[in-house]
Scaffold this motif. Structure first.
Motif, PDB file in Angstrom:
ATOM      1  N   GLU A 122       0.829  -1.203   0.000  1.00 23.99           N
ATOM      2  CA  GLU A 122       0.000   0.000   0.000  1.00 23.99           C
ATOM      3  C   GLU A 122       0.869   1.261   0.000  1.00 23.99           C
ATOM      4  OE1 GLU A 122      -3.364   2.014  -0.598  1.00 23.99           O
ATOM      5  OE2 GLU A 122      -3.124  -0.172  -0.588  1.00 23.99           O
ATOM      6  N   ILE A 176       5.914   9.283   3.431  1.00 18.41           N
ATOM      7  CA  ILE A 176       5.107   8.099   3.729  1.00 18.41           C
ATOM      8  C   ILE A 176       5.705   7.347   4.919  1.00 18.41           C
ATOM      9  CG2 ILE A 176       4.372   5.846   2.834  1.00 18.41           C
ATOM     10  CD1 ILE A 176       4.289   7.210   0.034  1.00 18.41           C
ATOM     11  N   VAL A 226       0.857  10.346  -3.906  1.00 18.24           N
ATOM     12  CA  VAL A 226       0.231  10.833  -2.671  1.00 18.24           C
ATOM     13  C   VAL A 226       1.246  11.584  -1.830  1.00 18.24           C
ATOM     14  CG1 VAL A 226      -0.859  10.113  -0.501  1.00 18.24           C
ATOM     15  CG2 VAL A 226      -1.494   9.001  -2.658  1.00 18.24           C
ATOM     16  N   ALA A 227       2.455  11.062  -1.744  1.00 17.61           N
ATOM     17  CA  ALA A 227       3.560  11.702  -1.019  1.00 17.61           C
ATOM     18  C   ALA A 227       4.843  11.009  -1.433  1.00 17.61           C
ATOM     19  CB  ALA A 227       3.355  11.597   0.498  1.00 17.61           C
ATOM     20  N   GLU A 241       1.147   6.652  -6.903  1.00 13.22           N
ATOM     21  CA  GLU A 241       0.067   7.602  -7.192  1.00 13.22           C
ATOM     22  C   GLU A 241       0.452   9.041  -6.879  1.00 13.22           C
ATOM     23  OE1 GLU A 241      -3.112   6.123  -4.814  1.00 13.22           O
ATOM     24  OE2 GLU A 241      -3.212   4.208  -5.881  1.00 13.22           O
ATOM     25  N   MET A 266       0.914   4.215  -2.855  1.00 13.12           N
ATOM     26  CA  MET A 266       0.822   5.646  -2.530  1.00 13.12           C
ATOM     27  C   MET A 266       1.939   6.425  -3.205  1.00 13.12           C
ATOM     28  SD  MET A 266      -0.177   5.277   1.495  1.00 13.12           S
ATOM     29  CE  MET A 266       0.043   7.024   1.849  1.00 13.12           C
TER      30      MET A 266
END
Length: 284
Positions: free
Chosen positions: A201, A216, A210-211, A208, A205
């Protein structure tokens, strides 16, 4: 007081095998490592000697490092393992056919009392033990990297594993100064199943946007008190190792363990983590 096994065989002298050998030697065991070829055998002994000398410098050894190193030798084949071995731990890569072949060869060499174990982190212990004439003496002993410093051994019990085998493994785990978790044989056991789920996961992330990896990791390290973040841990474990486990769990447990494209791409490029100098982080 529990005692370490008197004589231990370790099949494979890579990072994990060397760490297992070092831990047992430091606990007083005589250790025989199976590693084919002189360069590989010499590299295994070098890893162990380096680890023991570092442990001595830090005050973690009860004896001089050179004395402990003297208890470790190598042989070229599992057929050369001593019949008197109390325990043989297989610690080669996560290839079921390879593991089964080496375990079967080890069983031919050792005595009837010898406990056989696999350091597999995800493969079915029952399937690995199906090639053995006496599967009751076989179980999973899943060590964690770096072995000498880690606190845990995950003991994986197949349906055919005898109670005596489990008792012996528990005693040896405690003799090493480690703690145990005992789990039944299931895909990924407890540690890999949960660890891979979190790691995959985290990779999604990052994929994608996300960070970034550091953010993360900090979210889990600072927010949830994990000792390190899932992406740094993936680098330490090895992206190729994590991919192999994810593929096995994907095949056995379904799409929630499907490896992200980013993981596959990094492995294809040879970005395997600390051992190659580049993974989600750059390593010296």
């Amino acid at each position: 007081m529990t005692r370490a096994p008197r004589l231990v065989g370790v099949i494979g002298g890579g990072r994990m095998g060397a760490g297992i050998a070092q831990s047992f030697a430091a606990a007083g065991s005589t250790v025989v490592i199976v590693e084919s070829g002189e360069p590989a055998a010499a590299a295994a002994l070098y890893r162990i000697a380096t680890g023991l000398r570092l442990a001595a410098e830090r005050g973690f050894l009860d004896e001089p490092a050179e004395l402990v190193i003297g208890r470790v030798t190598t042989v070229a084949s599992p057929h050369e393992l001593p019949a008197a071995a109390d325990l043989v731990v297989e610690a080669v890569p996560e290839d079921a056919a390879l593991k089964s072949r080496l375990l079967a060869a080890a069983e031919q060499a050792v005595g009837e009392h010898t406990v056989l174990a696999s350091n597999t982190s995800s493969l079915s212990v029952a399937d690995l033990g199906s090639v053995l004439a006496r599967p009751g003496r076989f179980l999973g002993m899943h060590f964690f990297n770096p072995v000498p410093a880690s606190e845990l051994i995950e003991l994986v019990v197949a349906p055919g594993t005898s109670d005596g085998t489990v008792r012996a493994a528990l005693a040896w785990t405690h003799a090493l100064g480690k703690k145990d978790v005992v789990v039944k044989d299931s895909p990924g056991f407890a540690s890999s199943r949960l660890g891979v789920a979190l790691g995959l996961e985290a990779i999604r992330m990052a994929e994608e946007g996300v960070a970034g990896p550091a953010a993360i990791d900090d979210a889990m390290r600072l927010g949830y008190k994990h000792p390190m973040g899932p992406l740094r841990l993936t680098d330490l474990v090895g992206l190729d190792v994590r991919l192999a486990i994810a593929e096995h769990l994907h095949a056995t447990l379904g799409d929630r363990f499907a490896p992200p494209r980013l993981l596959r791409d990094k492995v294809a490029r040879g970005e395997l983590g600390r051992k190659t100098g580049q993974g989600f982080y750059a390593w010296e």
